[in-house]
Motif scaffolding. Structure first.
Motif, PDB file in Angstrom:
ATOM      1  N   ALA A  53       0.833  -1.199   0.000  1.00 26.08           N
ATOM      2  CA  ALA A  53       0.000   0.000   0.000  1.00 26.08           C
ATOM      3  C   ALA A  53       0.870   1.253   0.000  1.00 26.08           C
ATOM      4  N   SER A  54       0.366   2.281  -0.644  1.00 26.88           N
ATOM      5  CA  SER A  54       1.016   3.586  -0.569  1.00 26.88           C
ATOM      6  C   SER A  54       0.149   4.516   0.270  1.00 26.88           C
ATOM      7  N   TYR A  55       0.790   5.478   0.900  1.00 32.62           N
ATOM      8  CA  TYR A  55       0.081   6.407   1.780  1.00 32.62           C
ATOM      9  C   TYR A  55       0.441   7.826   1.412  1.00 32.62           C
ATOM     10  N   THR A  56      -0.468   8.732   1.746  1.00 30.77           N
ATOM     11  CA  THR A  56      -0.223  10.145   1.464  1.00 30.77           C
ATOM     12  C   THR A  56      -0.201  10.919   2.771  1.00 30.77           C
ATOM     13  N   VAL A  57       0.722  11.846   2.854  1.00 31.44           N
ATOM     14  CA  VAL A  57       0.849  12.690   4.037  1.00 31.44           C
ATOM     15  C   VAL A  57       1.071  14.130   3.597  1.00 31.44           C
ATOM     16  N   GLY A  58       0.716  15.030   4.477  1.00 30.57           N
ATOM     17  CA  GLY A  58       1.057  16.435   4.302  1.00 30.57           C
ATOM     18  C   GLY A  58       1.979  16.835   5.428  1.00 30.57           C
ATOM     19  N   LEU A  61       2.760  15.788  -4.353  1.00 37.25           N
ATOM     20  CA  LEU A  61       1.404  15.978  -4.863  1.00 37.25           C
ATOM     21  C   LEU A  61       1.089  17.463  -4.978  1.00 37.25           C
ATOM     22  N   ASP A  62       0.278  17.804  -5.988  1.00 37.29           N
ATOM     23  CA  ASP A  62      -0.104  19.195  -6.228  1.00 37.29           C
ATOM     24  C   ASP A  62      -1.297  19.568  -5.351  1.00 37.29           C
ATOM     25  N   GLY A  94      -5.662  21.757  -5.375  1.00 33.45           N
ATOM     26  CA  GLY A  94      -5.003  21.605  -6.671  1.00 33.45           C
ATOM     27  C   GLY A  94      -5.383  20.297  -7.332  1.00 33.45           C
ATOM     28  N   LYS A  95      -4.513  19.811  -8.222  1.00 30.43           N
ATOM     29  CA  LYS A  95      -4.796  18.611  -9.016  1.00 30.43           C
ATOM     30  C   LYS A  95      -4.943  17.366  -8.151  1.00 30.43           C
ATOM     31  N   ASP A  96      -4.151  17.268  -7.067  1.00 33.04           N
ATOM     32  CA  ASP A  96      -4.134  16.053  -6.255  1.00 33.04           C
ATOM     33  C   ASP A  96      -4.774  16.217  -4.885  1.00 33.04           C
ATOM     34  N   VAL A  97      -4.609  17.386  -4.291  1.00 32.09           N
ATOM     35  CA  VAL A  97      -5.083  17.640  -2.923  1.00 32.09           C
ATOM     36  C   VAL A  97      -6.084  18.788  -2.949  1.00 32.09           C
ATOM     37  N   GLY A  98      -7.195  18.609  -2.235  1.00 31.63           N
ATOM     38  CA  GLY A  98      -8.230  19.634  -2.198  1.00 31.63           C
ATOM     39  C   GLY A  98      -7.960  20.715  -1.165  1.00 31.63           C
ATOM     40  N   LYS A  99      -8.964  21.522  -0.919  1.00 27.79           N
ATOM     41  CA  LYS A  99      -8.865  22.645   0.002  1.00 27.79           C
ATOM     42  C   LYS A  99      -8.629  22.151   1.429  1.00 27.79           C
ATOM     43  N   PHE A 100      -7.736  22.827   2.167  1.00 29.32           N
ATOM     44  CA  PHE A 100      -7.444  22.406   3.536  1.00 29.32           C
ATOM     45  C   PHE A 100      -7.001  23.600   4.368  1.00 29.32           C
ATOM     46  N   ASN A 101      -6.983  23.399   5.698  1.00 30.68           N
ATOM     47  CA  ASN A 101      -6.478  24.391   6.648  1.00 30.68           C
ATOM     48  C   ASN A 101      -5.681  23.674   7.724  1.00 30.68           C
ATOM     49  N   PHE A 115      -3.316  17.732  10.984  1.00 31.34           N
ATOM     50  CA  PHE A 115      -4.417  18.251  10.187  1.00 31.34           C
ATOM     51  C   PHE A 115      -4.791  17.199   9.144  1.00 31.34           C
ATOM     52  N   THR A 116      -5.899  17.411   8.466  1.00 32.18           N
ATOM     53  CA  THR A 116      -6.308  16.514   7.390  1.00 32.18           C
ATOM     54  C   THR A 116      -6.596  17.337   6.147  1.00 32.18           C
ATOM     55  N   ALA A 117      -6.644  16.662   4.990  1.00 33.52           N
ATOM     56  CA  ALA A 117      -6.923  17.324   3.720  1.00 33.52           C
ATOM     57  C   ALA A 117      -7.522  16.304   2.777  1.00 33.52           C
ATOM     58  N   PRO A 118      -8.478  16.717   1.943  1.00 33.77           N
ATOM     59  CA  PRO A 118      -9.109  15.772   1.014  1.00 33.77           C
ATOM     60  C   PRO A 118      -8.222  15.516  -0.207  1.00 33.77           C
ATOM     61  N   LEU A 119      -8.335  14.319  -0.767  1.00 31.25           N
ATOM     62  CA  LEU A 119      -7.676  13.981  -2.021  1.00 31.25           C
ATOM     63  C   LEU A 119      -8.687  14.086  -3.153  1.00 31.25           C
ATOM     64  N   THR A 120      -8.274  14.638  -4.278  1.00 31.55           N
ATOM     65  CA  THR A 120      -9.208  14.811  -5.389  1.00 31.55           C
ATOM     66  C   THR A 120      -9.656  13.472  -5.965  1.00 31.55           C
ATOM     67  N   ALA A 121      -8.853  12.418  -5.768  1.00 36.60           N
ATOM     68  CA  ALA A 121      -9.231  11.089  -6.244  1.00 36.60           C
ATOM     69  C   ALA A 121     -10.191  10.390  -5.293  1.00 36.60           C
ATOM     70  N   GLY A 122     -10.473  11.039  -4.146  1.00 34.79           N
ATOM     71  CA  GLY A 122     -11.366  10.447  -3.157  1.00 34.79           C
ATOM     72  C   GLY A 122     -10.669  10.170  -1.850  1.00 34.79           C
ATOM     73  N   GLY A 123     -11.394  10.339  -0.749  1.00 36.46           N
ATOM     74  CA  GLY A 123     -10.817  10.118   0.569  1.00 36.46           C
ATOM     75  C   GLY A 123      -9.954  11.283   1.024  1.00 36.46           C
ATOM     76  N   ASN A 124      -9.232  11.045   2.110  1.00 33.04           N
ATOM     77  CA  ASN A 124      -8.374  12.066   2.693  1.00 33.04           C
ATOM     78  C   ASN A 124      -6.934  11.570   2.765  1.00 33.04           C
ATOM     79  N   ILE A 125      -6.022  12.496   3.014  1.00 28.14           N
ATOM     80  CA  ILE A 125      -4.644  12.081   3.261  1.00 28.14           C
ATOM     81  C   ILE A 125      -4.619  11.227   4.519  1.00 28.14           C
ATOM     82  N   ASP A 126      -3.620  10.370   4.633  1.00 23.85           N
ATOM     83  CA  ASP A 126      -3.542   9.475   5.783  1.00 23.85           C
ATOM     84  C   ASP A 126      -3.044  10.180   7.033  1.00 23.85           C
ATOM     85  N   ALA A 127      -2.262  11.229   6.865  1.00 22.97           N
ATOM     86  CA  ALA A 127      -1.755  11.974   8.023  1.00 22.97           C
ATOM     87  C   ALA A 127      -1.288  13.343   7.557  1.00 22.97           C
TER      88      ALA A 127
END
Length: 713
Positions: free
Chosen positions: A442-447, A518-519, A576-583, A685-697
């Protein structure tokens, strides 16, 4: 049983295919006939340091339609009119270099965006007498203890002479397990390029040949004399990837060599390489040379588990994390030459018995191996057997390196479970289920974003405060988990130290794994009123790294906008292209108070104990130091990073770590050493992914601290 080599150059042995890296390499020295070439110059985050004549920059450069290489040069701090004009050299190959003058406005080095230009002033090889210009270069720059320069722009270069066709072509020479640079006697190495061999994959069995189908690799001393052919391990030309693997003959003397490949009746232009007595490179599971090291954990005489984060069985193989007190087998190449043949199965050669000083350094603990030498039944491959002590640091990213006569292998990591009965390693911020999913691919995404302010004293300048803000959204796998340490401090094993080797101004680099940026679109930062940070927009590069040019306080040429003060800071991402709006937000506190301050001289053999007050008990503390030797424009640095918490109040960097750093040399009378202590808190914090779901951390960290320029003696 007949044994063949896998594509990295290592044989299959003990039920495990030793998968080494297939590094992506720059295409150096691509050539064309005498002509005017339209090209785009790109320099991305070249690093620099203030020297006696100005800011000395080193980094990577690319020229479309020409090739990739390294850039080095100096921008003086004394302006010519309203501009600063620096002299730079782009090295495409040992023979082919391009000289150019780069002009940027004086205000550019205050930080932020810049617009400049460049003029080609000649070069060497096919660029001798070359002319050309880049009328508009855009980018950014910053100045501090570590400066950066990024520029890009279109232009033309007219070559100075015609060059005939040169098939085959060598684009890079690598050791077979980690990175470019020197290669060792008796070791496995890889050559990448074009038209090196016919299409297909051809592995060889014992005895390994020196030529096959007209293909051979020849080493010729730069001092002159007859050439020596290497032993071929495989030929590979599949799906646009063309490379050869071979073994450096142990009988080849150390020194500088011209290396050529002969194929299809033609011989390539020579590429240079240095052959050394020893240069150990460790095999990693992600094929980068800096990910999880390939180790086998001794369970019983009939079971050797492959090191992973959790315990499982797949494809008839067993996997598990290492355990305290367990014996491990570590794989690599480059321990040194042998007296027997290099093209037949080795009976085994223990370099420890020959007096070679070999130590395995795990989590800062130095371990004497049980065996360190050529792997029996293989050629060119080395194995190191060692036992973890009962008190070894545990975790999923425990640093691992090997010191051979005081020279360190590139930094890797292994997973160590907390006890003999545990079935998984333990890492704060990660569940066992997540770790298991990593092991299943599995791959994971983080900010990960950070703010930092480091206060230090520079020679001939005085006290400066370096304010920085940067970050990135990343996709990664479990085999690259330690590569996140620079983004997420909780990934680093607390109480452990890592040493990293970094060479700037040459083709050798240190990587941290294949992390994918990721953008996230435009990201802005706001801070307390006293910070003067209000809706500042981060710059975004082609790798989706985000950076903000904040003020460098105390330098004569000034700095960017905004400073880090105590208070709360907020990120706002537009998406952006990969990650949605976040704070996200984090509260920055005050730096630790180091008892007695940082030393002016570090005695490497005595260890370095630092005591402090302040901070919250759980605050992250990182102690970072480096010592460098500088030859011309090449800086060869060894960097240590130790991690602990503020509540510990003290930390000792052990002598086993410090002695891996070289004695500091002097440049313009100043020692090329660095030391800093930084601390802070991490907000999630969390952030949405444009492909669906949220970042893992998501982690937003605020760091403050002090630095110094000590001599390492």
């Amino acid at each position: 049983m007949r044994k063949t080599y896998s594509r990295n150059g290592f044989m299959q042995s003990g039920g495990i295919a030793l998968t080494a890296l297939l590094l992506s390499a720059p295409v150096w020295g691509a050539k064309s006939n005498d002509a005017t070439i339209s090209t785009t110059l790109t320099v991305q985050n070249a690093t620099g340091a203030i020297g006696a004549t100005g800011i000395v920059f080193n980094g990577q450069a690319s020229l479309t339609n020409i090739g990739n290489g390294t850039l080095s040069g100096t921008i003086p701090l004394t302006p010519t009119g309203s501009n600063l004009v620096g002299s730079f050299v782009i090295t495409l190959s040992a023979a082919d270099k391009i000289n150019m003058n780069v002009s940027v406005p004086t205000s550019a080095l205050a930080g932020g965006a810049l617009t400049g230009s460049a003029t080609v002033t000649g070069g060497t090889g096919i660029y001798a007498g070359a002319t050309g210009s880049f009328p508009t270069l855009t980018g950014s720059a910053s100045v501090g203890v570590t400066s950066t320069l990024s520029i890009t722009g279109a232009g033309t270069i007219t070559t100075g002479g015609a060059v005939g066709p040169t098939p085959p072509a060598i684009t890079d020479i690598l050791d077979a397990a980690s990175n470019p640079g020197d290669i060792a006697q008796g070791s496995i190495f890889v050559i990448k390029g074009t038209t090196l061999s016919a299409s297909g994959y051809t592995p060889f069995s014992f005895p390994l040949p020196t030529t096959s189908g007209g293909v051979k690799i020849t080493f010729t001393s730069q001092a002159g004399g007859a050439g020596t052919d290497a032993y071929l391990v495989y030929l590979y030309n599949v799906s646009g990837v063309n490379q050869l693997a071979a073994i450096v003959p142990s009988t080849l003397p150390v020194g500088n060599y011209n290396v050529t490949v002969t194929s299809n009746g033609t011989t390539s232009a020579a590429s240079t390489v240095k052959v050394v007595a020893r240069k150990l490179a460790l095999v990693t599971a992600d094929s980068t040379g800096s990910g999880m090291a390939v180790v086998q954990n001794f369970v019983s005489q009939t079971q050797l588990d492959i090191g992973r984060l959790t315990t499982f069985t797949a494809g008839g193989l067993t996997f598990s994390p290492s355990k305290p007190g367990q014996t491990l087998i570590l794989w690599g190449t480059g321990l040194g030459k042998v007296s027997g043949a290099d093209n037949t199965a080795s009976p085994g050669v223990d370099f420890l018995a020959q007096g070679v000083n070999i130590k395995v350094i795990v989590g800062g603990v130095s371990i004497t191996p049980l065996y360190a030498g050529r792997a029996p039944g293989l050629a060119g491959a080395d194995q190191i057997n060692f036992t973890l002590p009962a008190n070894i640091p545990t975790g999923c990213t425990v640093p691992l390196q090997v010191s051979v006569d005081g020279v360190l292998s590139p930094a890797t990591f292994i997973a160590i479970a907390p006890n003999a009965s545990a079935t998984a390693c333990v890492q704060p911020g990660f569940t066992t289920q997540q770790l298991s999913q990593y092991d299943q691919g599995a791959s994971y995404t983080v900010g990960a974003f950070s703010l930092s302010q480091i206060s230090e004293t520079l020679p001939q300048v005085g006290t400066v405060k370096l304010n920085t803000a940067s970050g990135q959204f990343l996709r990664y796998t479990g085999l690259q988990l330690a590569g996140l340490a620079q983004y997420q401090a909780q990934v680093s094993t607390s109480g452990a130290c890592t040493v990293i080797h970094a060479v700037s101004g040459s083709s050798q680099t240190t990587v941290t794994g294949n992390l994918t940026g990721l953008d996230a679109g435009n990201i802005t930062l706001n801070g307390p009123a006293a910070s003067s940070i209000s809706n500042l927009l981060f710059a975004q590069d082609k790798f989706n790294n985000y950076s903000l040019a904040l003020a460098t306080e105390g330098l004569p040429i000034g700095g960017g906008t905004g400073t880090i003060v105590a208070g709360t800071y907020a990120l706002a991402g537009a998406g952006g292209k990969d990650v949605g709006k976040f704070n996200a937000s984090v509260t920055v506190g005050s730096p630790l108070t180091i008892t007695g301050g940082l030393p002016a001289i570090v005695n490497r053999g005595a260890g370095l104990t630092l005591n402090w007050t302040g901070g919250n008990t759980s605050d992250i503390v990182q102690i970072v130091g480096s010592s460098s030797t500088i030859t011309g424009t090449v800086s060869d640095s060894w960097v240590f990073i130790c991690t602990t918490t503020a509540g510990a109040k003290t930390f000792t960097v052990p002598a086993s770590i410090l002695t891996q750093l070289p004695v500091s040399t002097l440049t313009a009378g100043v020692a090329n050493g660095f030391l800093e202590v930084i601390s802070g808190v991490t907000a999630t914090f969390t952030a949405p992914l444009t492909a669906g779901g949220n970042i893992d951390a998501g982690a937003f960290i605020g760091l403050v601290g002090i630095g110094a320029l000590p001599a390492y003696q």
